[in-house]
Design a protein around this motif. Structure first.
Motif, mmCIF file in Angstrom:
data_model
loop_
_atom_site.group_PDB
_atom_site.id
_atom_site.type_symbol
_atom_site.label_atom_id
_atom_site.label_comp_id
_atom_site.label_asym_id
_atom_site.label_seq_id
_atom_site.Cartn_x
_atom_site.Cartn_y
_atom_site.Cartn_z
ATOM 1 N N PRO A 93 0.822 -1.214 0.000
ATOM 2 C CA PRO A 93 0.000 0.000 0.000
ATOM 3 C C PRO A 93 0.854 1.262 0.000
ATOM 4 C CG PRO A 93 -0.711 -1.550 1.695
ATOM 5 C CD PRO A 93 0.619 -2.027 1.202
ATOM 6 N N ALA A 94 0.237 2.359 -0.352
ATOM 7 C CA ALA A 94 0.913 3.652 -0.330
ATOM 8 C C ALA A 94 1.200 4.075 1.101
ATOM 9 C CB ALA A 94 0.056 4.710 -1.015
ATOM 10 N N ASP A 95 2.273 4.844 1.259
ATOM 11 C CA ASP A 95 2.565 5.453 2.550
ATOM 12 C C ASP A 95 1.549 6.542 2.866
ATOM 13 O OD1 ASP A 95 4.809 3.990 3.330
ATOM 14 O OD2 ASP A 95 6.182 5.301 2.243
ATOM 15 N N ALA A 96 1.465 6.865 4.137
ATOM 16 C CA ALA A 96 0.666 7.994 4.608
ATOM 17 C C ALA A 96 1.570 8.885 5.459
ATOM 18 C CB ALA A 96 -0.535 7.513 5.407
ATOM 19 N N GLY A 97 1.056 10.062 5.796
ATOM 20 C CA GLY A 97 1.837 10.987 6.606
ATOM 21 C C GLY A 97 1.373 12.410 6.386
ATOM 22 N N THR A 98 2.298 13.366 6.488
ATOM 23 C CA THR A 98 1.933 14.773 6.360
ATOM 24 C C THR A 98 2.972 15.541 5.549
ATOM 25 O OG1 THR A 98 3.074 15.357 8.428
ATOM 26 C CG2 THR A 98 0.716 14.811 8.576
ATOM 27 N N LEU A 99 2.508 16.643 4.957
ATOM 28 C CA LEU A 99 3.374 17.668 4.401
ATOM 29 C C LEU A 99 3.121 18.956 5.192
ATOM 30 C CD1 LEU A 99 3.025 17.241 0.515
ATOM 31 C CD2 LEU A 99 4.811 16.329 2.017
ATOM 32 N N THR A 100 4.174 19.679 5.518
ATOM 33 C CA THR A 100 4.044 20.914 6.284
ATOM 34 C C THR A 100 4.804 22.032 5.590
ATOM 35 O OG1 THR A 100 3.897 19.667 8.344
ATOM 36 C CG2 THR A 100 4.394 22.006 8.533
ATOM 37 N N ALA A 101 4.199 23.232 5.546
ATOM 38 C CA ALA A 101 4.858 24.414 4.982
ATOM 39 C C ALA A 101 4.211 25.668 5.555
ATOM 40 C CB ALA A 101 4.754 24.418 3.457
ATOM 41 N N ASP A 102 5.032 26.601 5.971
ATOM 42 C CA ASP A 102 4.551 27.909 6.437
ATOM 43 C C ASP A 102 3.460 27.780 7.492
ATOM 44 O OD1 ASP A 102 6.286 29.135 4.587
ATOM 45 O OD2 ASP A 102 4.789 28.949 2.990
ATOM 46 N N GLY A 103 3.640 26.858 8.423
ATOM 47 C CA GLY A 103 2.697 26.712 9.524
ATOM 48 C C GLY A 103 1.433 25.951 9.189
ATOM 49 N N GLU A 104 1.286 25.475 7.966
ATOM 50 C CA GLU A 104 0.101 24.720 7.562
ATOM 51 C C GLU A 104 0.492 23.271 7.302
ATOM 52 O OE1 GLU A 104 -3.625 25.013 4.368
ATOM 53 O OE2 GLU A 104 -1.984 26.467 4.315
ATOM 54 N N THR A 105 -0.421 22.352 7.648
ATOM 55 C CA THR A 105 -0.154 20.927 7.499
ATOM 56 C C THR A 105 -1.246 20.269 6.670
ATOM 57 O OG1 THR A 105 1.006 20.793 9.627
ATOM 58 C CG2 THR A 105 0.155 18.738 8.728
ATOM 59 N N TRP A 106 -0.819 19.409 5.753
ATOM 60 C CA TRP A 106 -1.733 18.627 4.921
ATOM 61 C C TRP A 106 -1.499 17.146 5.196
ATOM 62 C CZ3 TRP A 106 1.090 22.756 3.491
ATOM 63 C CH2 TRP A 106 0.437 23.837 2.878
ATOM 64 N N ARG A 107 -2.573 16.379 5.303
ATOM 65 C CA ARG A 107 -2.435 14.926 5.388
ATOM 66 C C ARG A 107 -2.251 14.354 3.987
ATOM 67 N NH1 ARG A 107 -6.029 11.623 6.446
ATOM 68 N NH2 ARG A 107 -7.869 12.947 6.171
ATOM 69 N N VAL A 108 -1.297 13.453 3.845
ATOM 70 C CA VAL A 108 -1.106 12.718 2.592
ATOM 71 C C VAL A 108 -2.029 11.509 2.651
ATOM 72 C CG1 VAL A 108 0.530 11.480 1.145
ATOM 73 C CG2 VAL A 108 1.266 13.515 2.406
#
Length: 235
Positions: free
Chosen positions: A42-57
């Motif tokens: 399966p694909a990995d999961a996790g987060t991307l963060t930039a400029d104080g904002e976070t997105w779930r992958v």
């Protein structure tokens, strides 16, 4: 084309990258540790963060390049982001994937049963193989033999070969290079000690002692002379 740094370093948990472009809710990065779904993993999961904002992958897929599906509008092209893997999920996939390689080799060696498919999860896995029917005794024997192999603490290594060299020098029954598309000219080989060597683009633990205890949990018939074995790992 996204640099697939997960191929070289399976143990890294975070990285920095630049957003190259955006396609709807998906971001394309110049480099990534996120494994895209494929090969039964399966694909990995996790987060991307930039400029104080976070997105779930939420998903990762490889097409012409690697696309990271996010849970909101992606950061614009040119943004520097920090990626963090859901490590518990990734580590589980690595353990199960390495166990699957060992199991495929064991079934080929001792039952003449060639692997025809597999699917990994974070808490279980299954493998399909060419065999008439496994018995309960077979399952117990497979469990015992797998744990013997795991306890040998075999190193797991990976490297690339050009396809022509791989086809000329490696055992086709083990490497299964014939299953790869003709367009693939460089083959990533994964070796488990002196026991198994096969073509694989997945992520793995670096030693079999990280797999944990193996238990064959069941079997079912999937068609004429094809069986499905299920298994679980524990710490």
């Amino acid at each position: 084309m996204t640099e697939a740094i997960y191929l070289d370093d399976s143990d890294r948990r975070s990285f920095e990258a630049t957003v190259e472009r955006v396609a709807g809710d998906r971001a394309v990065l110049d480099r990534t540790l996120f494994y895209p779904e494929g090969g039964g993993q399966p694909a990995d999961a996790g987060t991307l963060t930039a400029d104080g904002e976070t997105w779930r992958v939420t998903d990762v897929q490889k097409r012409d390049t690697i696309y990271h599906a996010l849970d909101g509008d992606p950061p614009p092209a040119g943004t520097t982001v920090r990626g963090e893997l859901d490590w518990e999920r990734r580590e589980a996939h690595m353990r199960y994937h390495t166990a699957q390689h060992l199991l495929s080799a064991l079934l080929l060696d001792e039952y003449d049963a060639e692997t025809t498919g597999n699917q990994l999860y974070a808490d279980r896995a299954r493998i399909d193989c060419g065999y008439d029917r496994f018995t309960e005794t077979d399952l117990a024997d497979v469990t015992a033999r797998m744990n013997e192999l795991i306890e040998r603490s075999m190193p797991v290594e990976w490297y690339e070969l050009d396809r022509e060299t791989a086809e000329e020098t490696l055992d086709p029954d083990r490497t299964r290079i014939h299953l790869l598309p003709d367009s693939i000219t460089e083959v990533r080989i994964v070796e488990v000690g002196d026991y198994d060597r096969t073509a694989c683009a997945g992520t793995h633990v670096s030693n079999t002692d990280a797999i944990g205890e193996f238990t064959a949990t069941g079997r079912e018939t999937k068609g004429p002379e094809e069986e499905r074995l299920s298994f679980e790992l524990s710490d």
